[in-house]
Structure formats: structure tokens, C-alpha cells
Write a protein that holds these residues in place. Structure first.
Motif, PDB file in Angstrom:
ATOM      1  N   ARG A  30      -2.175  -8.292   2.939  1.00  9.57           N
ATOM      2  CA  ARG A  30      -3.382  -7.565   3.339  1.00  9.57           C
ATOM      3  C   ARG A  30      -4.020  -6.844   2.170  1.00  9.57           C
ATOM      4  NH1 ARG A  30      -2.590  -3.580   8.299  1.00  9.57           N
ATOM      5  NH2 ARG A  30      -2.034  -5.593   9.227  1.00  9.57           N
ATOM      6  N   HIS A  31      -3.195  -6.450   1.206  1.00 13.02           N
ATOM      7  CA  HIS A  31      -3.692  -5.661   0.075  1.00 13.02           C
ATOM      8  C   HIS A  31      -3.683  -6.442  -1.246  1.00 13.02           C
ATOM      9  CE1 HIS A  31      -3.317  -2.381   2.910  1.00 13.02           C
ATOM     10  NE2 HIS A  31      -2.074  -2.761   3.126  1.00 13.02           N
ATOM     11  N   THR A  89       0.819  -1.200   0.000  1.00 13.66           N
ATOM     12  CA  THR A  89       0.000   0.000   0.000  1.00 13.66           C
ATOM     13  C   THR A  89       0.859   1.258   0.000  1.00 13.66           C
ATOM     14  OG1 THR A  89      -1.690   1.228   1.209  1.00 13.66           O
ATOM     15  CG2 THR A  89      -0.177  -0.057   2.518  1.00 13.66           C
ATOM     16  N   ALA A 110      -5.676  -8.670  -2.668  1.00 16.59           N
ATOM     17  CA  ALA A 110      -6.920  -8.629  -3.438  1.00 16.59           C
ATOM     18  C   ALA A 110      -7.410  -7.204  -3.624  1.00 16.59           C
ATOM     19  CB  ALA A 110      -7.989  -9.482  -2.768  1.00 16.59           C
ATOM     20  N   SER A 111      -7.444  -6.428  -2.529  1.00 17.54           N
ATOM     21  CA  SER A 111      -8.059  -5.105  -2.583  1.00 17.54           C
ATOM     22  C   SER A 111      -7.295  -4.130  -3.474  1.00 17.54           C
ATOM     23  CB  SER A 111      -8.186  -4.522  -1.177  1.00 17.54           C
ATOM     24  OG  SER A 111      -6.908  -4.351  -0.571  1.00 17.54           O
TER      25      SER A 111
END
Length: 218
Positions: A167-168, A139, A170-171
Motif C-alpha cells: 500500500r505504501h 508505514t 510508491a507513496s
């Protein structure tokens, strides 16, 4: 972690929270210019950072060879890990000239390339046989479309070992990007979850994970 500057109102202390708060390339340049000299003490050692070791080991274990580009090289900890595993020659690229200056002091790189990998990389005489990155795809740093830039700089069959913040994954579009790239642009994709930090890390990020994306250019 790759290079980045501060936003107005952002903490002026270079640290992990500041790095995770980066929004633009200009943010990266400012942050890492301030952090370059103390980065390995303040972050790599103090936070028990390990992702560069995972990325380098995955590359070597899969038969990776040079010439290899260390993407978002920072102060050169991933390049040093690659060199210790017998990989070379190694080039370093980063958006921060200050970080690259520290990296070149390690004596493991053939050359340094100051570049924003969201844009085409400077031409080289020989396409790379490999790409390794341990903290750039997260990110506030670099998104999934930069993988296209890296593929363009590599020979067919080149091996990639890219650490992506889980944590990122997929998003931020990495999952969809890899699915698209598997349609003829890359082969042999594996995703292995690793701990970004070792047991000495007691911060809020101590349990953060990364996925090591290992694949070859088609």
C-alpha cells in the motif's frame, strides 16, 4: 513487524492498529516493550500473520546463505522460519531490547544487535551474506533510505529478501528508491506480491499485500 512506542493520545493497547499508527522510533520502542511478551499470541497467531514465511522462503529458494541479518527481528518468527529452512548463522537486529530478548529465547540466533537501522549498524567482523526483513519496511516504521544502511553492512553479491507493505510502496518512496539503487548499487531485482495475512484473519487488514523485494548487492 519491527519495534515502536506510543504517541500521546494513542491507544495504549498494543495491537495492529497501534503498530500502523507509529510515527517515530520512540513510539516503536514504547509499543513493542509493552507488546513483546504477548506479540506472538496477540498478533502472529491471532492475525494469521504470514509475511515472515514468505520472506524466508524467497531467501532460501534464491540460494541465500549465512551469515544473514534478520532486520527488525521482533520476537524472532522470521529467524525461526529461516532456521527451519537450513539457513544460518543468523543475527537479529531490532530497535526494541524487549523484543530481542524474546527472540533470543528461540535459540536460532548467533547474536542480537539492538539498533536503529536508520543509522549505521555496529561493525561486524564479517560482512553479511544476506539480509531478510518481514515487517519493518511499512508505514510508521522504517523508510526506504534505511536500505542504504543495510547495503553498507553486506558483502558484494549479498542476497536481500525484504517485505515491503504494498500500500505504501510508491507513496513512501520505495519504488523510486529501488529505481535509483538499480543504477549500479543492486542487481537482479524482482518484486513478488504476497498476502501479509492468512485466511484466518478477519480484520480490516485481512487483504493487505506486501511486495517481497528480492535482489543482490552489486
Amino acid at each position: 513487524v519491527n519495534s515502536c512506542p506510543f504517541h500521546a493520545g494513542m491507544s495504549t493497547k498494543p495491537d495492529l492498529s497501534a503498530a500502523y499508527s507509529l510515527k517515530t522510533a520512540e513510539d516503536s520502542v514504547r509499543l513493542y516493550a509493552d507488546w513483546a511478551e504477548s506479540y506472538e499470541d496477540d498478533f502472529v497467531a491471532a492475525e494469521d500473520y504470514r509475511m515472515h514465511l514468505h520472506a524466508a522462503a524467497a531467501f532460501a529458494q534464491a540460494g541465500g546463505e549465512g551469515p544473514v541479518l534478520d532486520v527488525g527481528a521482533g520476537t524472532g518468527v522470521c529467524g525461526a522460519a529461516l532456521a527451519a529452512l537450513g539457513i544460518g548463522p543468523i543475527d537479529a537486529t531490532d530497535i526494541s531490547s524487549a523484543m530481542l530478548a524474546q527472540a533470543m529465547k528461540k535459540g536460532v540466533y548467533r547474536r542480537a544487535v539492538e539498533a536503529d537501522i536508520n543509522k549505521p549498524l555496529p561493525a561486524t567482523d564479517t560482512p553479511y551474506a544476506g539480509m531478510v526483513s518481514s515487517g519493518t519496511f511499512t508505514t510508521g516504521h522504517v523508510g526506504p533510505d534505511a536500505i542504504d544502511t543495510l547495503l553498507d553492512a553486506c558483502r558484494p553479491g549479498a542476497l536481500f529478501s525484504l517485505g515491503v507493505n504494498a500500500r505504501h510502496f510508491a507513496s513512501a518512496g520505495f519504488e523510486a528508491k529501488f529505481q535509483a539503487l538499480m543504477q549500479g548499487k543492486i542487481t537482479d531485482l524482482t518484486l513478488t506480491e504476497v498476502n501479509i495475512y492468512g485466511p484466518r484473519n478477519i480484520s480490516d487488514h485481512k487483504d493487505d499485500k506486501a511486495l517481497i523485494a528480492l535482489f543482490r548487492k552489486a
